[in-house]
Scaffold this motif. Structure first.
Motif, PDB file in Angstrom:
ATOM      1  N   PHE A  91     -76.194  61.597  16.580  1.00 44.07           N
ATOM      2  CA  PHE A  91     -76.376  62.769  15.714  1.00 44.07           C
ATOM      3  C   PHE A  91     -76.937  62.368  14.358  1.00 44.07           C
ATOM      4  O   PHE A  91     -77.730  63.091  13.769  1.00 44.07           O
ATOM      5  CB  PHE A  91     -75.060  63.520  15.557  1.00 44.07           C
ATOM      6  N   ALA A  93     -79.044  60.074  13.825  1.00 41.08           N
ATOM      7  CA  ALA A  93     -80.486  59.920  14.013  1.00 41.08           C
ATOM      8  C   ALA A  93     -81.149  61.282  14.212  1.00 41.08           C
ATOM      9  O   ALA A  93     -82.199  61.570  13.632  1.00 41.08           O
ATOM     10  CB  ALA A  93     -80.760  59.019  15.221  1.00 41.08           C
ATOM     11  N   PHE A  94     -80.533  62.113  15.024  1.00 40.74           N
ATOM     12  CA  PHE A  94     -81.160  63.384  15.374  1.00 40.74           C
ATOM     13  C   PHE A  94     -81.331  64.294  14.163  1.00 40.74           C
ATOM     14  O   PHE A  94     -82.356  64.963  14.009  1.00 40.74           O
ATOM     15  CB  PHE A  94     -80.339  64.098  16.452  1.00 40.74           C
ATOM     16  N   ARG A  95     -80.329  64.300  13.279  1.00 41.22           N
ATOM     17  CA  ARG A  95     -80.492  65.190  12.127  1.00 41.22           C
ATOM     18  C   ARG A  95     -81.610  64.698  11.212  1.00 41.22           C
ATOM     19  O   ARG A  95     -82.326  65.486  10.606  1.00 41.22           O
ATOM     20  CB  ARG A  95     -79.183  65.412  11.383  1.00 41.22           C
ATOM     21  N   LEU A  97     -84.313  63.349  12.293  1.00 45.28           N
ATOM     22  CA  LEU A  97     -85.533  63.780  12.969  1.00 45.28           C
ATOM     23  C   LEU A  97     -85.800  65.265  12.705  1.00 45.28           C
ATOM     24  O   LEU A  97     -86.913  65.663  12.343  1.00 45.28           O
ATOM     25  CB  LEU A  97     -85.419  63.507  14.475  1.00 45.28           C
TER      26      LEU A  97
END
Ligand code: SF4
Ligand code: SF4
Ligand code: SF4
Ligand code: SF4
Lengths: 166, 334, 307
Positions: A91, A93-95, A97
């Motif tokens: 998460f 990393a994803f946020r 992105l």
């Protein structure tokens, strides 16, 4: 006693992805303790935060969510030992992105809510709902969903009308 | 009909058409890439380079809705898209390789099934072709029997002149109608000579010989050495002005959604993948072989035409440098 | 200066050395095949080639047009490459990082490979016109910030030293430019770029790390990502692609080079690499690591974003 419900011009749609062992149980506790929290949230239960693929969050936004909450067991409490530790990195990393492609991170909330924290669940849901209400509807993904390539676009008024009527 | 039009008047013509509500589609820059698209005014037109995607998308969009469904309770309502609503269009600045591929596509879209999505757009579009004065070593229109001045597929054809402006020749009623409605923007030919045309390739493929070899060599070790490097993307087919494969997908939720038609390519592993799990084209060389076979044999068998107009896009943009002109040239020498 | 030439004079000697080594390992039976580059029809062009006979070793070259990351042939296209025995492969530094990553992911075994490393001064950004001189203006953006001009840990590297002038960095500047924008501006930028995507999947097919038998984005039951090349489906595809490569991408920038729609794809991957370096001090390199940053964890990882 139900307090008077205030009418709002905009009721955000909030999707909550939660793990079954902690946050779902926490939400359940909030319910059985008759705590009040906004009805805007739709809860989706997963075995573990480790099972919550970032693509689910993306899909939620694409399908019309105005805000997303992801919640699971506190570090160290994972039913599967390390699911939430893995999820935490994913998460994080994803946020980054999502932020980089232009999604306002105010619409995305991560939290740890244990089975005993009914009050914290209420706080999370209320906080996100109120914040998103101020931000207004999530337009970006909705507008995107309506866009076509120029070559396939139906741009005569008659067709557009026929299309909109369905 | 042979006439002359200055650059200024060509732009005036486009602006007038746009003002009249006509959709004018021409090459323009789209986020840094030259692509065909509807113009909002003539200033955006880019005529000095070959657009990245071919002109086929004006008739065969990379993605279009063909139907929509909605479920209300037990009732399901279906709505067809009616091609009668497609807009009248003038397609401007189409290079000979792109224009020549359009009549080739007519054959397949009006064969056993009349594809009204394609044919209606075709009926409603006037094509203004443009001769090429520049070519690179990926261009090979001359090798497949066309040329940088070939008006095949154009309703109206422009040839750039020394000292500016264009010689303009009409080839169809549609082309004449466009000129006649705007006659004062055109002048009589002024005698200036055409700019030297590009000479892409000196080689002329013997397409009969190529086909004859393909007829007998479905199985051949050459396919492995040609296609061992192919990574199986769709770049060649999607940029090609003549490739026309599509896939139909239903997208949406159980409540409402669309049936859509989008480009497909025989290079993809999924193209021939069966529901059972079996794939008759299990390795990439078999998929690449289909590309050559379809272009230089199957299409010829069925329609007596070659499914390639030598634009060279697949050569320039193949991620692994596969060169269809080199391959066909080699086959023609076997 | 943009037209300042980059010195590629060592490439002739490198070519010769690659040929010699390939000839030797093929004729002595060390490898069953060598994956490398060969010249093709267009002036200055090169394409990947698989050489299986020592007599064909003379076909191998190295030039500024040898852009491909050949590692892709060891994963996805594996079925098409002869399988028996060791495989020799020509690798630039950036390609080697991908191979190392693949070893870490148990896709390849070091002992099954014979690595021919290339001392590399840089390659072209694009081979649309392969007959282009290598200059400060035409060099690949990745080469502008390359730290791997000389691969290490190979079985053979021609003894040459590439001359590599200091060039202005491209990706770091672009990332900084985008980071300085408002979310709405960034959204508009990516929307304009992604809209062009035609879902040809060239970016996926050349990526050594996209080795899934069936890509999530090709699946329709359930369909997580619209397969149609509409703006919505395109956006989703690019987010999924960037996420699936986060912590794995080796920065070869092949995805960006091959995109026929000029979408700056590697920007997304490099942004993710930058974040993962900051968060977990992980970077693609020459050392095989068993687990990438998203395949492992530390109990003390940052969780300031979690309430
Ligand atoms: S070459 Fe392949 S993609 Fe192109 S039309 Fe033929 S089958 Fe379709
Ligand atoms: S990134 Fe480095 S090793 Fe890779 S091609 Fe560029 S200079 Fe060569
Ligand atoms: S290579 Fe470019 S156009 Fe093709 S799928 Fe990737 S991003 Fe889209
Ligand atoms: S994502 Fe792009 S840069 Fe990264 S490894 Fe794959 S192809 Fe190379």
């Amino acid at each position: 006693m139900h307090p008077e419900k205030t009418k709002h011009a905009f009721e955000p749609k909030i999707i909550a992805f939660v793990c079954t062992w902690c946050t779902y149980a926490g939400a359940d506790l909030a319910g059985t303790s008759r705590m009040q929290y906004p009805a805007n949230v739709r809860v989706l239960k997963f075995p573990c935060t480790g099972r919550i693929d970032p693509v689910f969050i993306l899909k939620a936004f694409q399908q019309g969510a105005d805000g997303v909450l992801v919640s699971g067991c506190h570090p160290g409490d994972c039913h599967y030992i390390a699911g939430n530790f893995h999820a935490r990195r994913r998460f994080a990393a994803f946020r980054k992105l999502l932020e980089f492609v232009g999604v306002d991170l105010g619409r995305l909330q991560f939290s740890w809510v244990s089975a005993a924290e009914g009050g914290k669940w209420v706080e999370m849901v209320t906080g996100l709902t109120e914040r998103v209400r101020l931000m207004g509807p999530m337009q970006e993904f909705k507008e995107l969903a309506l866009e076509e390539q120029w070559s396939g676009a139906i741009n005569t008024p008659e067709l557009q009308e026929a299309y909109n009527s369905i | 009909m042979q006439l002359y039009i200055s650059e200024k008047n060509l732009k005036a013509l486009l602006d007038r058409l746009i003002a009249d509500g006509m959709r004018v589609v021409a090459p323009r820059m789209d986020a840094g890439t030259p692509l065909y698209g509807p113009l909002t005014d003539s200033a955006g037109i880019v005529l000095d380079q070959l657009p990245r995607r071919s002109a086929k998308e004006a008739f065969f969009p990379l993605c279009e809705d063909i139907m929509s469904y909605e479920k209300q309770g037990r009732k399901v309502s279906l709505t067809d898209i009616d091609p009668a609503g497609f807009p009248e269009t003038v397609l401007v600045g189409v290079r000979p390789c792109d224009a020549a591929a359009i009549p080739v596509l007519d054959a397949v879209f009006s064969w056993d099934y009349k594809d009204e999505f394609f044919l209606e757009r075709r009926r409603k579009t006037t094509i203004v072709g443009l001769a090429c004065t520049k070519a690179d070593d990926a261009c090979f229109c001359t090798a497949v029997g066309l040329s940088p001045a070939n008006p095949k597929g154009s309703d109206l054809f422009l040839t750039p002149l020394e000292g500016g402006g264009y010689a303009c020749e009409t080839f169809t009623e549609k082309g004449e109608a466009l000129v006649n409605a705007n006659r004062e923007l055109f002048a009589e030919p002024n005698g200036s000579t055409a700019l030297p045309l590009a000479e892409p390739q000196t080689e002329r493929f013997d397409l009969k010989k190529v086909k004859a070899w393909l007829d007998g060599h479905f199985e051949d070790p050459a396919w492995d050495s040609i296609a061992v490097r192919c990574v199986g993307c769709g770049a060649c087919a999607f940029l090609c002005p003549a490739c026309h494969c599509f896939d139909i997908v239903d997208e949406g939720t159980e409540k409402a959604g669309k049936r859509r038609k989008n480009w497909d390519a025989c290079g993809f592993w999924k193209f021939t993948h069966h529901a059972s799990g079996h794939n008759p084209r299990d390795l990439q060389p078999k998929r690449y072989r289909n590309r050559i076979m379809h272009k230089f044999k199957y299409y010829d068998d069925k329609f007596g035409q070659t499914l390639c107009s030598g634009c060279g896009r697949c050569i320039r943009f193949c991620p692994v440098g596969i060169d269809i002109a080199a391959i066909v040239s080699e086959i023609s020498k076997k | 200066m943009h037209d300042n030439p980059i010195d590629t004079s060592i490439y002739a000697a490198v070519t010769e050395a690659i040929q010699g080594e390939a000839r030797r390992i093929l004729s002595e039976g060390h490898v069953a095949a060598v994956v490398g580059y060969a010249a093709a029809r267009r002036k200055g062009s090169a394409q990947p080639v698989v050489v299986t006979r020592a007599d064909d070793a003379g076909k191998l070259i190295f030039s500024a047009a040898c852009v491909n990351n050949l590692a892709v042939y060891l994963t996805k296209a594996r079925k098409e490459i002869p399988k028996s025995g060791k495989i020799g492969i020509v690798v630039k530094g950036c390609d080697l990082k991908a191979l190392v990553g693949l070893m870490g992911e148990s896709q390849l075994k070091r002992e099954e490979l014979y690595l021919i490393g290339v001392p590399c001064a840089g390659v072209l950004a694009s081979t649309i016109q392969p007959d282009t001189a290598l200059t400060a203006g035409t060099i690949a953006p990745k080469c502008r910030e390359c730290d791997a001009h000389l691969p290490t840990g190979c079985d053979f590297v021609p003894a040459r030293q590439p001359v590599t002038p200091e060039l202005e960095k491209h990706y770091s500047a672009e990332i900084a430019r985008l980071e300085a924008m408002t979310p709405a501006e960034r959204w508009a930028y990516w929307k304009g770029q992604f809209k062009k995507c035609i879902k040809c999947y060239a970016c996926r097919q050349v990526c050594p790390f996209c080795f899934c038998e069936q890509c999530l984005c090709d699946r329709n039951k359930p369909q997580m990502v619209e397969t149609t090349p509409r703006p919505a489906g395109n956006f989703a595809w690019h987010i999924v692609r960037a996420m699936h490569l986060a912590g794995r991408c080796a920065g070869c920038a092949e995805c960006e080079r091959v995109c026929p729609m000029d979408i700056p794809l590697n920007l997304l991957n490099r942004k993710m690499a930058k974040e993962l370096k900051e968060l977990y001090d992980y970077e693609a390199g020459f050392e095989v690591r068993e687990k990438g940053p998203l395949a492992t964890y530390d109990e003390k990882d940052d969780q300031s974003f979690i309430k």
